[in-house]
Design a protein around this motif. Sequence first.
Motif, short mmCIF file in Angstrom:
data_model
loop_
_atom_site.label_atom_id
_atom_site.label_comp_id
_atom_site.label_asym_id
_atom_site.label_seq_id
_atom_site.Cartn_x
_atom_site.Cartn_y
_atom_site.Cartn_z
N LEU A 136 0.90 -1.20 0.02
CA LEU A 136 0.07 0.19 0.06
C LEU A 136 0.85 1.16 -0.15
CD1 LEU A 136 -2.65 1.61 0.42
CD2 LEU A 136 -2.27 1.31 2.69
N LEU A 137 0.79 1.79 -1.05
CA LEU A 137 1.62 3.33 -1.11
C LEU A 137 0.57 4.53 -0.82
CD1 LEU A 137 3.74 2.92 -4.37
CD2 LEU A 137 4.59 2.52 -1.99
N VAL A 138 0.85 5.11 0.17
CA VAL A 138 0.00 6.17 0.55
C VAL A 138 0.94 7.51 0.84
CG1 VAL A 138 -2.14 5.42 1.47
CG2 VAL A 138 -0.26 4.83 2.67
N SER A 139 0.98 8.26 -0.09
CA SER A 139 1.75 9.53 0.16
C SER A 139 0.89 10.67 -0.40
CB SER A 139 2.83 9.54 -1.02
OG SER A 139 2.53 9.64 -2.16
N GLY A 140 1.49 11.77 -0.46
CA GLY A 140 0.86 13.05 -0.75
C GLY A 140 0.14 12.99 -2.19
N GLY A 141 0.91 12.26 -3.19
CA GLY A 141 0.62 12.26 -4.39
C GLY A 141 0.15 10.89 -4.83
N HIS A 142 0.23 9.91 -4.16
CA HIS A 142 -0.20 8.65 -4.75
C HIS A 142 -1.02 8.03 -3.71
CE1 HIS A 142 3.28 9.24 -7.24
NE2 HIS A 142 2.76 8.29 -8.21
N THR A 143 -1.99 7.12 -4.12
CA THR A 143 -2.53 6.03 -3.27
C THR A 143 -2.76 5.01 -4.20
OG1 THR A 143 -3.77 7.84 -1.92
CG2 THR A 143 -4.71 5.47 -1.71
N GLN A 144 -1.95 3.81 -3.94
CA GLN A 144 -1.82 2.79 -4.80
C GLN A 144 -1.75 1.40 -3.78
OE1 GLN A 144 1.44 3.58 -7.36
NE2 GLN A 144 0.01 4.74 -8.92
N LEU A 145 -2.61 0.34 -4.67
CA LEU A 145 -2.13 -0.88 -4.18
C LEU A 145 -1.42 -1.72 -5.19
CD1 LEU A 145 -5.63 -1.62 -2.39
CD2 LEU A 145 -3.50 -2.00 -1.45
N ILE A 146 -0.46 -2.36 -5.06
CA ILE A 146 0.51 -2.80 -5.92
C ILE A 146 0.82 -4.44 -5.43
CG2 ILE A 146 2.91 -2.90 -6.88
CD1 ILE A 146 2.76 0.17 -6.57
N ALA A 147 0.62 -5.48 -6.35
CA ALA A 147 1.07 -6.55 -6.15
C ALA A 147 2.57 -6.78 -6.71
CB ALA A 147 0.38 -7.56 -6.83
N VAL A 148 3.58 -6.98 -5.75
CA VAL A 148 4.79 -7.29 -5.84
C VAL A 148 5.24 -8.48 -5.99
CG1 VAL A 148 7.20 -6.55 -4.94
CG2 VAL A 148 5.30 -5.10 -4.55
N ASP A 149 5.42 -8.99 -7.25
CA ASP A 149 5.57 -10.40 -7.49
C ASP A 149 7.19 -10.84 -7.31
OD1 ASP A 149 3.18 -10.91 -8.31
OD2 ASP A 149 3.34 -9.86 -10.34
#
Length: 334
Positions: A136-149
């Motif tokens: 879960l990337l939650v910053s001032g510019g991004h909110t993303q859920l990423i699968a890290v394979d």
Amino acid sequence: MKVLGIETSCDETGVAVYDTREGLLAHALYSQIALHAEYGGVVPELASRDHVRKLLPLIRQTLYEAGMAVADIDGVAYTAGPGLVGALLVGAGVARSLAWALDKPAIAVHHMEGHLLAPLLEDDPLGRPEPPFVALLVSGGHTQLIAVDAIGSYRLLGETLDDAAGEAFDKTAKLMGLPYPGGPQLAALAGQGVAGAYRFPRPMTNRPGLDFSFSGLKTQVMLAWRDSDQSDQARADIARAFEEAVVDTLAIKCERALEAAGCETLVVAGGVGANVRLREKLQAMAARRGGRVSFPRPAFCTDNGAMIAFAGALRLQAGQHGDASVQVWPRWDM
Ligand code: KG4
Ligand code: ZN
């Protein structure tokens, strides 16, 4: 391999040395917050100029703290995007010049990959989280859920359709009269709020999917604040309800993402990862599922040089590096 990391994408000058054998040797950060505060946001031109002023002294300080001479550097990693173009160019210019003078490789690092890998810098009693995991990337510019394979192999599972979570914190703080940057202050205020005094929706949780939308929440806060007595207590109560709504929404989607990816390891990164309520909520969720969640220390949730040194070291170790051109990408998909 000792890698110097340089972060200058926005309003923090960050420098660190990561040693692939010994771990993090030293790190230093200079924050420009005071410089931009009177403007209510980051002024790009002022940011670039301040990076120019601070970067070389910070590099000198970091090397000194690491007990190194400049010639001991085996590679240089720098944030090449996304971010403010002028600010990025300061870091890229210094990094490439230094690498060229030392005849060592330099590597361009994606700022969000730096954030994403930051939890792996920490000593963890369970050992370093290994892919596959969900980030879960939650910053001032991004909110993303990423699968890290695998390290370097990322699949976007979901992201915000409008405001990022940190941006929502900052804008909400601003509309209730808190000074820039309001996110952390709003979070501190939420601790004094009465639970249940207000309640806001958990946007986009009542339908399937892993995307987010936080801009409607900001409007709800605006209306609640307008109709309140605008006292300190009302501000704290609204802050509390806002924080609960954002944190619940993030936690619900993280759980869904773990299910979608079929794994039980979550890592959280980015400025909002410093939020205490979010950390508690995700820890409780991981415990209930028998999984695990890793966060960077709060200082490495926000922008820093350590995450760039680390991400760069992994890439340099894998034999990657670019040509000698000073190139940056203000917009750059990971
Ligand atoms: O990752 P970061 O330092 O910079 C970006 O790349 O955006 O994140 C900064 C964001 C800001 O929006 C700030 O308000 C938010 O992270 N933030 C917080 C907290 N600390 C920082 N939001 C909520 N609670 C916090 N404790
Ligand atoms: Zn960042």
